[in-house]
Design an enzyme around this catalytic site. Sequence first.
Site, short mmCIF file in Angstrom:
data_model
loop_
_atom_site.label_atom_id
_atom_site.label_comp_id
_atom_site.label_asym_id
_atom_site.label_seq_id
_atom_site.Cartn_x
_atom_site.Cartn_y
_atom_site.Cartn_z
N ASN A 1 0.86 -1.19 0.00
CA ASN A 1 0.00 0.00 0.00
C ASN A 1 0.90 1.24 0.00
O ASN A 1 1.48 1.58 1.02
CB ASN A 1 -0.91 -0.02 1.23
CG ASN A 1 -1.78 1.21 1.33
OD1 ASN A 1 -1.93 1.96 0.38
ND2 ASN A 1 -2.39 1.41 2.50
N LYS B 1 0.05 4.28 -0.31
CA LYS B 1 -0.61 5.44 0.31
C LYS B 1 -0.43 6.68 -0.56
O LYS B 1 -0.46 6.59 -1.79
CB LYS B 1 -0.11 5.62 1.74
CG LYS B 1 -0.30 4.34 2.58
CD LYS B 1 0.01 4.53 4.03
CE LYS B 1 -0.19 3.22 4.77
NZ LYS B 1 0.02 3.35 6.23
N HIS C 1 -9.35 0.68 5.30
CA HIS C 1 -8.06 0.88 5.97
C HIS C 1 -8.25 1.80 7.17
O HIS C 1 -9.09 2.71 7.15
CB HIS C 1 -7.05 1.48 4.99
CG HIS C 1 -5.65 1.48 5.50
ND1 HIS C 1 -5.19 2.42 6.38
CD2 HIS C 1 -4.61 0.64 5.26
CE1 HIS C 1 -3.91 2.18 6.65
NE2 HIS C 1 -3.54 1.10 5.98
N GLU D 1 -6.70 4.25 8.24
CA GLU D 1 -6.57 5.68 7.96
C GLU D 1 -7.84 6.23 7.32
O GLU D 1 -8.19 7.40 7.54
CB GLU D 1 -5.34 5.90 7.06
CG GLU D 1 -4.04 5.65 7.80
CD GLU D 1 -2.85 5.41 6.90
OE1 GLU D 1 -1.74 5.22 7.44
OE2 GLU D 1 -3.01 5.37 5.66
N GLU E 1 -4.98 -5.34 10.87
CA GLU E 1 -3.96 -4.31 11.05
C GLU E 1 -4.24 -3.57 12.35
O GLU E 1 -5.06 -2.64 12.35
CB GLU E 1 -3.92 -3.35 9.86
CG GLU E 1 -5.30 -2.96 9.30
CD GLU E 1 -5.24 -1.69 8.48
OE1 GLU E 1 -4.23 -1.45 7.82
OE2 GLU E 1 -6.21 -0.91 8.55
N GLY F 1 2.51 2.47 11.04
CA GLY F 1 3.38 3.63 10.91
C GLY F 1 4.05 4.06 12.20
O GLY F 1 4.66 5.12 12.26
N SER G 1 3.50 -2.00 10.29
CA SER G 1 4.96 -1.87 10.41
C SER G 1 5.69 -3.16 10.04
O SER G 1 6.67 -3.55 10.69
CB SER G 1 5.34 -1.41 11.83
OG SER G 1 4.81 -0.13 12.11
#
Length: 252
Positions: free
Chosen positions: A9, A11, A95, A97, A165, A171, A211
Amino acid sequence: MRQWIVAGNWKMHNTVAESIALAKAIKEGAAGLQGGTVVLAPPFTALASVHQVIQGSPVCLAAQNMYPEDKGAFTGEVSPLMLKDVGCSYVIIGHSERRKYFLEQDTDVNRKVKKATACELIAVMCVGETDEERDRGITQDIVGRQVQTGLSGMENLENVVIAYEPVWAIGTGKVATPAQAQEVHGFIRGLLRRLYGGPAAEQTRIIYGGSVTRDNIGDLIAMEDIDGALVGGASLKADQFLGIIEKTSSAK
């Protein structure tokens, strides 16, 4: 035997030129690998260009999001038919985010999953708990709700990949231990078994995101119910991403 899958991904990173260069390096490095699938999810602006690079190779193209309608007055959105038109076969949905910054709810995820699969895209549905939710001991409550609501109304799981996740690991440099990740993956597979039966649960790929690097993937992928990885930062570096792919392929 479930096939492994490693998805990158990207991003909101990479120009078209940078995306082309990275895709070329990954396609060349992943040539000859068998028993699994490599997926690249560049930004929307680079989808068509990356598809030209990987077309005819085992590498697949994914979008990072989609709107659950074929077309219409939805300024700024991209439909599943548009994604298929530029060569996508996968789409990442829900996701963390998207949930955090754009306030996507489980019901939004469900609409997208149903629409994506109806359009013959493979939906990579993301689920996971926050640090605070894990500390409260409600990880399974949160993940269970996200899985059940996200899949509500789905008759089968043929075009679904689930990505666990943990939000606290995305991150941040933190990674769930292999035991922590396996516990949640095993819980998800057990939930799928109750909802869809044993064969469907055993065939559904459940991958880990948060990560992931070539240094920690080995211990994660050794777990029984971890079938691959959804990779963020490390997917932006060809050598790191190829290392993750190679270790996954060797282990599975």
